[in-house]
Design a protein around this motif. Structure first.
Motif, PDB file in Angstrom:
ATOM      1  N   THR A 145       0.838  -1.196   0.000  1.00 45.35           N
ATOM      2  CA  THR A 145       0.000   0.000   0.000  1.00 45.35           C
ATOM      3  C   THR A 145       0.869   1.241   0.000  1.00 45.35           C
ATOM      4  O   THR A 145       1.928   1.273   0.623  1.00 45.35           O
ATOM      5  CB  THR A 145      -0.919   0.033   1.234  1.00 45.35           C
ATOM      6  OG1 THR A 145      -0.120   0.017   2.429  1.00 45.35           O
ATOM      7  CG2 THR A 145      -1.854  -1.172   1.246  1.00 45.35           C
ATOM      8  N   ASN A 146       0.415   2.235  -0.717  1.00 46.88           N
ATOM      9  CA  ASN A 146       1.139   3.500  -0.783  1.00 46.88           C
ATOM     10  C   ASN A 146       0.132   4.643  -0.713  1.00 46.88           C
ATOM     11  O   ASN A 146      -0.691   4.802  -1.612  1.00 46.88           O
ATOM     12  CB  ASN A 146       1.956   3.590  -2.080  1.00 46.88           C
ATOM     13  CG  ASN A 146       2.752   4.886  -2.162  1.00 46.88           C
ATOM     14  OD1 ASN A 146       3.132   5.464  -1.148  1.00 46.88           O
ATOM     15  ND2 ASN A 146       2.992   5.352  -3.370  1.00 46.88           N
ATOM     16  N   ASP A 147       0.189   5.414   0.361  1.00 44.93           N
ATOM     17  CA  ASP A 147      -0.717   6.538   0.546  1.00 44.93           C
ATOM     18  C   ASP A 147       0.051   7.836   0.416  1.00 44.93           C
ATOM     19  O   ASP A 147       0.891   8.158   1.260  1.00 44.93           O
ATOM     20  CB  ASP A 147      -1.385   6.483   1.929  1.00 44.93           C
ATOM     21  CG  ASP A 147      -2.371   5.330   2.031  1.00 44.93           C
ATOM     22  OD1 ASP A 147      -3.044   5.056   1.032  1.00 44.93           O
ATOM     23  OD2 ASP A 147      -2.459   4.713   3.108  1.00 44.93           O
ATOM     24  N   ALA A 148      -0.221   8.566  -0.647  1.00 46.64           N
ATOM     25  CA  ALA A 148       0.354   9.889  -0.827  1.00 46.64           C
ATOM     26  C   ALA A 148      -0.741  10.924  -0.572  1.00 46.64           C
ATOM     27  O   ALA A 148      -1.869  10.582  -0.237  1.00 46.64           O
ATOM     28  CB  ALA A 148       0.932  10.035  -2.229  1.00 46.64           C
ATOM     29  N   THR A 153      -2.439   3.777  -3.770  1.00 49.24           N
ATOM     30  CA  THR A 153      -2.333   2.585  -4.601  1.00 49.24           C
ATOM     31  C   THR A 153      -2.238   1.329  -3.739  1.00 49.24           C
ATOM     32  O   THR A 153      -1.737   1.366  -2.611  1.00 49.24           O
ATOM     33  CB  THR A 153      -1.097   2.634  -5.523  1.00 49.24           C
ATOM     34  OG1 THR A 153       0.094   2.636  -4.714  1.00 49.24           O
ATOM     35  CG2 THR A 153      -1.125   3.868  -6.407  1.00 49.24           C
ATOM     36  N   ILE A 154      -2.729   0.229  -4.282  1.00 44.03           N
ATOM     37  CA  ILE A 154      -2.619  -1.085  -3.649  1.00 44.03           C
ATOM     38  C   ILE A 154      -2.166  -2.062  -4.717  1.00 44.03           C
ATOM     39  O   ILE A 154      -2.721  -2.094  -5.819  1.00 44.03           O
ATOM     40  CB  ILE A 154      -3.953  -1.547  -3.050  1.00 44.03           C
ATOM     41  CG1 ILE A 154      -4.419  -0.579  -1.968  1.00 44.03           C
ATOM     42  CG2 ILE A 154      -3.815  -2.952  -2.463  1.00 44.03           C
ATOM     43  CD1 ILE A 154      -5.799  -0.922  -1.418  1.00 44.03           C
ATOM     44  N   GLN A 155      -1.142  -2.867  -4.400  1.00 44.69           N
ATOM     45  CA  GLN A 155      -0.667  -3.918  -5.288  1.00 44.69           C
ATOM     46  C   GLN A 155      -0.604  -5.229  -4.509  1.00 44.69           C
ATOM     47  O   GLN A 155      -0.407  -5.234  -3.291  1.00 44.69           O
ATOM     48  CB  GLN A 155       0.721  -3.588  -5.836  1.00 44.69           C
ATOM     49  CG  GLN A 155       0.766  -2.332  -6.700  1.00 44.69           C
ATOM     50  CD  GLN A 155       2.195  -1.945  -7.025  1.00 44.69           C
ATOM     51  OE1 GLN A 155       3.007  -1.714  -6.127  1.00 44.69           O
ATOM     52  NE2 GLN A 155       2.520  -1.892  -8.302  1.00 44.69           N
ATOM     53  N   LEU A 156      -0.775  -6.325  -5.209  1.00 41.55           N
ATOM     54  CA  LEU A 156      -0.682  -7.653  -4.589  1.00 41.55           C
ATOM     55  C   LEU A 156       0.605  -8.318  -5.063  1.00 41.55           C
ATOM     56  O   LEU A 156       0.727  -8.709  -6.221  1.00 41.55           O
ATOM     57  CB  LEU A 156      -1.903  -8.501  -4.956  1.00 41.55           C
ATOM     58  CG  LEU A 156      -1.897  -9.958  -4.475  1.00 41.55           C
ATOM     59  CD1 LEU A 156      -1.560 -10.058  -2.997  1.00 41.55           C
ATOM     60  CD2 LEU A 156      -3.238 -10.612  -4.773  1.00 41.55           C
ATOM     61  N   HIS A 157       1.560  -8.440  -4.169  1.00 37.42           N
ATOM     62  CA  HIS A 157       2.879  -8.987  -4.492  1.00 37.42           C
ATOM     63  C   HIS A 157       2.930 -10.478  -4.185  1.00 37.42           C
ATOM     64  O   HIS A 157       2.488 -10.924  -3.121  1.00 37.42           O
ATOM     65  CB  HIS A 157       3.957  -8.268  -3.683  1.00 37.42           C
ATOM     66  CG  HIS A 157       5.342  -8.777  -3.933  1.00 37.42           C
ATOM     67  ND1 HIS A 157       5.852  -9.874  -3.269  1.00 37.42           N
ATOM     68  CD2 HIS A 157       6.319  -8.355  -4.769  1.00 37.42           C
ATOM     69  CE1 HIS A 157       7.089 -10.093  -3.680  1.00 37.42           C
ATOM     70  NE2 HIS A 157       7.387  -9.191  -4.590  1.00 37.42           N
ATOM     71  N   PRO A 182      -1.181  -4.868 -10.039  1.00 37.38           N
ATOM     72  CA  PRO A 182      -1.976  -3.698  -9.637  1.00 37.38           C
ATOM     73  C   PRO A 182      -3.387  -4.104  -9.214  1.00 37.38           C
ATOM     74  O   PRO A 182      -4.041  -4.891  -9.882  1.00 37.38           O
ATOM     75  CB  PRO A 182      -2.017  -2.839 -10.901  1.00 37.38           C
ATOM     76  CG  PRO A 182      -0.865  -3.316 -11.725  1.00 37.38           C
ATOM     77  CD  PRO A 182      -0.736  -4.775 -11.436  1.00 37.38           C
ATOM     78  N   ILE A 183      -3.839  -3.565  -8.093  1.00 38.74           N
ATOM     79  CA  ILE A 183      -5.172  -3.842  -7.590  1.00 38.74           C
ATOM     80  C   ILE A 183      -6.048  -2.590  -7.624  1.00 38.74           C
ATOM     81  O   ILE A 183      -7.170  -2.617  -8.104  1.00 38.74           O
ATOM     82  CB  ILE A 183      -5.116  -4.384  -6.147  1.00 38.74           C
ATOM     83  CG1 ILE A 183      -4.348  -5.715  -6.111  1.00 38.74           C
ATOM     84  CG2 ILE A 183      -6.522  -4.570  -5.574  1.00 38.74           C
ATOM     85  CD1 ILE A 183      -4.967  -6.825  -6.934  1.00 38.74           C
ATOM     86  N   LEU A 184      -5.525  -1.471  -7.143  1.00 37.06           N
ATOM     87  CA  LEU A 184      -6.352  -0.276  -7.042  1.00 37.06           C
ATOM     88  C   LEU A 184      -5.492   0.980  -7.083  1.00 37.06           C
ATOM     89  O   LEU A 184      -4.409   1.024  -6.503  1.00 37.06           O
ATOM     90  CB  LEU A 184      -7.134  -0.303  -5.722  1.00 37.06           C
ATOM     91  CG  LEU A 184      -8.019   0.893  -5.392  1.00 37.06           C
ATOM     92  CD1 LEU A 184      -9.233   0.920  -6.307  1.00 37.06           C
ATOM     93  CD2 LEU A 184      -8.455   0.851  -3.936  1.00 37.06           C
ATOM     94  N   THR A 185      -5.979   1.985  -7.783  1.00 35.78           N
ATOM     95  CA  THR A 185      -5.372   3.311  -7.734  1.00 35.78           C
ATOM     96  C   THR A 185      -6.477   4.345  -7.550  1.00 35.78           C
ATOM     97  O   THR A 185      -7.475   4.316  -8.278  1.00 35.78           O
ATOM     98  CB  THR A 185      -4.595   3.636  -9.026  1.00 35.78           C
ATOM     99  OG1 THR A 185      -3.424   2.829  -9.092  1.00 35.78           O
ATOM    100  CG2 THR A 185      -4.144   5.103  -9.030  1.00 35.78           C
ATOM    101  N   VAL A 186      -6.313   5.200  -6.594  1.00 33.54           N
ATOM    102  CA  VAL A 186      -7.267   6.275  -6.356  1.00 33.54           C
ATOM    103  C   VAL A 186      -6.514   7.590  -6.393  1.00 33.54           C
ATOM    104  O   VAL A 186      -5.497   7.742  -5.715  1.00 33.54           O
ATOM    105  CB  VAL A 186      -7.972   6.114  -4.998  1.00 33.54           C
ATOM    106  CG1 VAL A 186      -8.871   7.319  -4.715  1.00 33.54           C
ATOM    107  CG2 VAL A 186      -8.786   4.840  -4.963  1.00 33.54           C
ATOM    108  N   GLU A 187      -7.003   8.532  -7.187  1.00 29.91           N
ATOM    109  CA  GLU A 187      -6.373   9.839  -7.285  1.00 29.91           C
ATOM    110  C   GLU A 187      -7.381  10.924  -6.930  1.00 29.91           C
ATOM    111  O   GLU A 187      -8.532  10.874  -7.351  1.00 29.91           O
ATOM    112  CB  GLU A 187      -5.829  10.083  -8.703  1.00 29.91           C
ATOM    113  CG  GLU A 187      -4.716   9.117  -9.091  1.00 29.91           C
ATOM    114  CD  GLU A 187      -4.194   9.385 -10.487  1.00 29.91           C
ATOM    115  OE1 GLU A 187      -4.764  10.266 -11.177  1.00 29.91           O
ATOM    116  OE2 GLU A 187      -3.224   8.718 -10.890  1.00 29.91           O
ATOM    117  N   PHE A 188      -6.934  11.900  -6.164  1.00 31.22           N
ATOM    118  CA  PHE A 188      -7.784  13.013  -5.774  1.00 31.22           C
ATOM    119  C   PHE A 188      -7.229  14.292  -6.377  1.00 31.22           C
ATOM    120  O   PHE A 188      -6.078  14.647  -6.135  1.00 31.22           O
ATOM    121  CB  PHE A 188      -7.833  13.154  -4.251  1.00 31.22           C
ATOM    122  CG  PHE A 188      -8.458  11.987  -3.555  1.00 31.22           C
ATOM    123  CD1 PHE A 188      -9.839  11.897  -3.419  1.00 31.22           C
ATOM    124  CD2 PHE A 188      -7.682  10.970  -3.045  1.00 31.22           C
ATOM    125  CE1 PHE A 188     -10.418  10.818  -2.782  1.00 31.22           C
ATOM    126  CE2 PHE A 188      -8.253   9.887  -2.404  1.00 31.22           C
ATOM    127  CZ  PHE A 188      -9.626   9.803  -2.278  1.00 31.22           C
TER     128      PHE A 188
END
Length: 207
Positions: A145-148, A153-157, A182-188
């Motif tokens: 998980t990476n929260d900026a 973003t969420i990836q499954l390794h 890649p599982i999910l990307t959310v951009e604001f």
């Protein structure tokens, strides 16, 4: 501010690492005894919470707990059905992307891409398909998980090393030890000047 929520579709994201084995030798009078390679488990901070996980349900619970702890705005989007659907979509998209890249390449680049695509089809894909079919959690798998500030973003390794601990070689000096789907990307929000983003600026004009 506009909110854009995008599910990643088939982005080829792979982690590549190269390394070599090492051994110790003890010399006697007329013989050499070579000790077997010492391979220690390698973990990263985000992986540690998943080391004892055996099912997809347990892994989703861990992921949801981490997102809740970090007050991540993507928590409502994460559940078992969403993750399973994202895996299916990303596998299909990656297959198409690999085929397109091969068609548009030639020479050494094409040979490398063909080897990479074969590795993805023969080694990586079955791991994810087993997860979908059996709900079993792959060995040493974990969510990244990476929260900026404006992107999450969420990836499954999954681990793709061979039984002896070495990576799969797909080219000179390139050994793959893991693959992050890649599982999910959310951009604001948007980036760039307002006039480049179609923002209507209201003003007054005297008659």
């Amino acid at each position: 501010m506009r909110a854009f929520i995008l599910l990643l579709i088939g982005v080829v994201v792979g982690w590549a690492a190269s390394g070599s084995d090492w051994s110790r030798s003890a010399f006697g009078e007329d013989k050499v005894v070579v000790a077997p390679p010492i391979r220690r488990p390698i973990t990263v901070p985000q992986q540690e919470a998943y080391l004892e996980i055996t099912t997809l349900d347990e892994a989703i619970a861990v992921l949801q707990g981490k997102l809740k702890e970090s007050h991540s705005p993507v928590l409502p989007l994460v559940n078992k059905d969403a993750v399973r659907a994202a895996v299916v979509t990303s596998l299909e998209g990656t297959k198409r992307a690999n085929a397109k890249a091969i068609r548009e390449s030639s020479g050494n680049e094409r040979r490398y891409l063909e080897a990479s695509a074969k590795h993805f089809a023969d080694v990586v894909t079955p791991i994810y398909e087993s997860l979908l079919k059996n709900d079993s959690w792959p060995s040493r798998a974990f969510f990244i998980t990476n929260d900026a500030i404006s992107a999450h973003t969420i990836q499954l390794h999954v681990d793709v090393r061979q039984s002896d601990g070495t990576g799969y070689s797909i080219g000179d000096g390139v050994k793959l030890t893991g693959y992050a789907l890649p599982i999910l990307t959310v951009e604001f929000g948007d980036a760039g000047p307002a006039e480049e983003n179609g923002t209507l600026i209201l003003g007054s004009q005297a008659n």
